[in-house]
Scaffold this motif. Structure first.
Motif, short mmCIF file in Angstrom:
data_model
loop_
_atom_site.label_atom_id
_atom_site.label_comp_id
_atom_site.label_asym_id
_atom_site.label_seq_id
_atom_site.Cartn_x
_atom_site.Cartn_y
_atom_site.Cartn_z
N LEU A 117 -7.37 45.08 16.40
CA LEU A 117 -7.73 43.69 16.08
C LEU A 117 -6.98 42.80 17.06
O LEU A 117 -5.78 42.57 16.92
N ASP A 118 -7.71 42.29 18.03
CA ASP A 118 -7.08 41.56 19.13
C ASP A 118 -7.26 40.06 18.95
O ASP A 118 -8.36 39.58 18.67
N GLY A 119 -6.16 39.31 19.12
CA GLY A 119 -6.24 37.85 19.07
C GLY A 119 -6.39 37.30 17.67
O GLY A 119 -7.35 36.57 17.38
N VAL A 120 -5.45 37.61 16.78
CA VAL A 120 -5.60 37.26 15.36
C VAL A 120 -5.00 35.91 15.01
O VAL A 120 -5.07 35.49 13.85
N ASP A 121 -4.42 35.19 15.97
CA ASP A 121 -3.62 34.01 15.63
C ASP A 121 -4.38 32.96 14.83
O ASP A 121 -3.86 32.40 13.87
#
Length: 832
Positions: A117-121
């Motif tokens: 899961l990339d870029g969860v901010d």
């Protein structure tokens, strides 16, 4: 044999350049992945979290038998989008009646995989919820996430990704030994083929890497200018830029976020005015292709003809990156920190609204092209028609971005136009939840008056059309009362606006709903409404909705037993669909026609319909429909003389439904396997499969369209001894989903093999070599009268594993029931 394709084991993008300076990190992280189920890579923007995660995932493929899968979440905003993106990455199809997260958990419960899961901010709260549910319910699923901070999921291990190491001083170790310097030199060589690594250049490279604190993106941005500036000039420029970056407690005196922003700003300051204008305008895209950039960004001072050269220049400066290719179109994106910087510059420029308006306008056109062509009555090659679907999927992130912008800005008509156009995508792609949420959001907004000069559909017409589409999306979710209300209200608005196509769709829905909601006593009303749709479609020359009306009439006729009439209606609808070369319509009609033919006992027609529909659904990726056709072919294969082929198709249908998370499809396959097994005399296996399907449907609420076709009861299976059938049935009902799938898969596998003929002599010696030691042990326990559950508890194995061994014993010995095993055991000692 059912044509099958080996499943892919990863969807990771191809890396465009090398990963430098992370060898030790990768080694340590691989060991963590083996031990920990949740691993989060945190750190400042630009530090290389995503690149490290992707390389780690690629190297970890051997650890996960079901592969590694990437879901990019950087542009997500809602829980539904998070779940939908993850499902899309894994090939899991939304079920109409369930929260996509529940479907996701069920589909992954028995799989061993790594989910990246990339870029969860921006959606950390939603990712935490989804991740916690997956960890709790899927014991073999591991998570690898990237973000600025941890997610606080139970059992999470946090790895803070550091910058690359830099030389301690100008007089220190050889520069090429330091990760940051090696990265600088590698990217400089990529920018300048004959880059000269002179002592002066190396010394300057060391200073640059120390100055930007080893932040990989900052190093790459600096090195990209090596072809135009010497390292000394790059260092001087960065020194000046960083003077205004503020102060902090980092080792170079500046917080890393300010360092990176200053480096991005410095790089942008070296661009020409047209390059800067293009860069800030590109910030409206999550990703894009050249054609889209030309359509949205070409405005003074940018000429459309110049966009390609400007894109190439920005690519050379590492300010944009390649993401791949789709439909022969190269696609690009902005790195996150660069996009944030460009967004800020776009807001300062005063052209933000105009650029977003052009972007939204292009998405409206794309959606309306899809809506107009997908269901158009005009004859055209299917490949040409399907290309509109494919293009919309390629731009789906941009379509979402336009919907979010329209919602934030209160641009109701824009949002309604996109929703109306995306109806074919949402319905055929099973995006029921997301489609309904967007439709409800814009329908609930006030305003939306038509601007002067806008020649698009009127606002009331748009609201009516979206209401009808919302009703269509409510149908698979079993929200029949909501669907009826939405269809009725929408039909009135559309009729007033002259949108007869939407009226036809609304009326067709109401005809089907009249039967589903009220039972057989409402059939006359349903027939009347269907007749109205047919008359209206023919009067308007609307071939698509004429075919839909004929399909509804055919289904209603079949429901009342008028099979000859149903066949005539379906054949006429097929003739219309084939004339338009509308494969999706042909496939859908053939599937229903095959079901009716099967119910009549016309197995030749059913087989022909299912097989042709199966090929169409496989080509366009309509997996629930494909699974239904595979099951249909499997059910009727024994009546055409091929039991082995039946199990081939039923086995593929079962696995496809299981992989894509379709419980109705799993139940359909279980019932169908039960029927074939019963015909082979496999009473116990048949009863267990049917019992498992019964429990699955009860838990899933499978009472509406799409539920398996056959009744489920003990009577559907071959009888055993008194009470034995009920016991087997209850055993099946007690199986977990994974156990039921394993049981049915084993039945299908054993059913494909030739069954041994039993030795008629009661005194024949037992063929010890035919049974494995475990099978001999289980045969003895069956002989003692123990149930599968009791055997499983005693041997500490799964009931489905016991069922598989019992099926193997029956196959090897030529038996059909547990009674025969017990009788055989009582005559012969199985133990050595």
């Amino acid at each position: 044999m059912a044509p099958q394709t080996a499943p892919a084991r990863q969807n990771l993008p191809v890396e465009s350049d090398s990963l430098i300076g992370r060898d030790r990190d990768l080694s340590d992280l691989l060991r963590l992945l083996e031990a920990d189920r949740v691993l989060t890579l945190t750190g400042a923007d630009g530090v290389g979290k995503s690149r490290l995660a992707l390389r780690l995932a690629a190297q970890a493929t051997a650890l996960f038998s079901d592969g590694v899968w990437l879901a990019a979440l950087a542009d997500s905003a809602t829980r539904a989008e998070v779940a939908t993106r993850i499902c899309g990455a894994l090939g899991i199809t939304e079920e109409g009646r369930r929260d996509p997260l529940e479907t996701l958990c069920d589909a992954l419960r028995g799989r061993r995989l790594l989910l990246v899961l990339d870029g969860v901010d921006g959606v950390a709260e939603h990712v935490t919820e989804v991740g916690a549910r997956l960890v709790a319910s899927c014991p073999e699923v591991s998570l690898l996430t990237t973000g600025r901070a941890s997610l606080r999921i139970a059992g999470e291990t946090v790895w803070r990704v550091p910058p690359l190491p830099v030389p301690p001083s100008a007089e220190g170790a050889e520069p090429a030994a330091d990760g940051a310097v090696r990265l600088f030199l590698d990217r400089a060589r990529a920018a300048v083929g004959d880059y000269a690594e002179t002592p002066e250049e190396l010394a300057a490279a060391k200073r640059i890497c120390r100055r930007v604190d080893g932040i990989p993106l900052a190093v790459e941005l600096a090195a990209a200018w090596a072809g135009h500036l010497g390292a000394e000039a790059i260092d001087a420029g960065l020194a000046a830029a960083l003077k205004g970056a503020g102060t902090g407690d980092q080792r170079n005196g500046h917080p890393r976020s300010r360092v990176l922003d200053a480096v991005v700003g410095w790089s942008c300051s070296l661009l020409s005015d047209p390059e800067r204008a293009l860069l800030r305008r590109l910030s409206v895209f999550p990703n894009w292709c050249l054609e889209l950039a030309e359509q949205v960004c070409a405005d003074a001072p940018l000429a459309e003809a110049d966009v390609l050269d400007l894109l190439s220049a920005l690519l050379d400066r590492s300010l944009i990156t390649l993401t791949g290719e789709h439909q022969n179109r190269v696609r690009y994106r902005l790195p996150g920190p660069v996009r944030e910087h460009a967004c800020a510059r776009l807001a300062e420029s005063g052209e933000q609204e105009a650029v977003h308006a052009r972007h939204t306008g292009r998405m409206i056109a794309l959606a309306e092209d899809l809506g107009g062509v997908a269901l158009s009555s005009r004859a055209m090659p299917w490949s040409e028609r399907y290309a509109y679907w494919d293009r919309a999927w390629a731009e789906y992130d941009n379509l979402r971005a336009a919907l979010h912008w329209s919602a934030r800005q209160g641009r109701v008509r824009d949002g309604l136009r996109i929703c109306a156009g995306l109806r074919p995508l949402w319905f055929t792609g099973c995006r029921f939840t997301e489609g309904q949420e967007w439709a409800a959001a814009f329908l609930a907004m006030d305003g939306g008056s038509q601007p002067a000069g806008d020649d698009g559909p009127g606002t009331d017409a748009l609201r009516g059309k979206v209401m009808v589409h919302q009703a269509e999306l409510s149908w698979p979710r079993n929200r029949f009362d909501d669907a009826a209300a939405q269809a009725g209200e929408g039909a009135e608005l559309c009729r007033s606006a002259g949108d007869l196509g939407s009226v036809c769709l609304a009326k067709a829905l109401l005809a089907m709903l009249a039967t589903v909601r009220g039972g057989t006593e409402t059939d006359p009303q349903a027939h009347r409404i269907a007749d109205e749709v047919l008359e209206l479609a023919r009067s308007a020359g609307d071939l698509w909705h004429e075919a839909i009306a004929l399909n509804v009439q055919g289904a209603l006729a079949a429901r009342t037993g008028a099979f000859a009439e149903a066949e005539g209606r379906f054949n006429t609808a097929l003739m219309i669909m084939r004339g338009m070369d509308h494969r999706w319509g042909v496939g859908t009609t053939l599937t229903v026609q095959g079901t009716v033919a099967e119910a009549q006992g016309d197995v030749q027609t059913a087989d022909r319909c299912y097989r042709e529909a199966m090929d169409i659904h496989r080509t366009i990726g309509a997996f629930p429909e494909l699974a239904a056709c595979l099951a249909g072919v499997g059910r009727i294969a024994p009546r055409l003389g091929s039991v082995a082929q039946a199990y081939d198709y039923l086995g593929e249908s079962l696995q496809l439904s299981h992989t894509t998370g379709q419980r109705d499809g799993i139940a359909d396959a279980l019932v169908s396997i039960a029927g074939v097994a019963a015909g082979q005399g496999m009473a116990a296996e048949s009863a267990r499969c049917a019992g498992a399907a019964s429990a699955l449907l009860e838990n899933a609420g499978g009472t509406g369209p799409g539920s398996p076709r056959f009744p489920l009861s003990v009577d559907t299976t071959s009888p055993g001894a008194p009470g034995e059938g009920r016991a087997w049935w209850e055993e099946g009902r007690g199986l977990a989903l994974e156990e039921a799938v394993e049981l049915a898969s084993n039945v299908a596998e054993s059913g494909r093999m030739p069954r041994a003929r039993p030795d008629p002599s009661p005194s024949s010696a037992p063929p010890r070599a035919a049974l494995t030691p475990r099978e001999q042990q289980i045969a003895e326990l069956v002989g003692e009268g123990r149930s599968n559950r009791a055997i499983a508890d005693g041997l500490v194995i799964a009931p489905a594993t016991v069922a598989r061994h019992v099926a193997n014993i029956n196959r090897k010995m030529g038996f059909n029931s547990r009674r025969q095993i017990s009788s055989w055991v009582s005559r012969h000692s199985v133990s050595s």
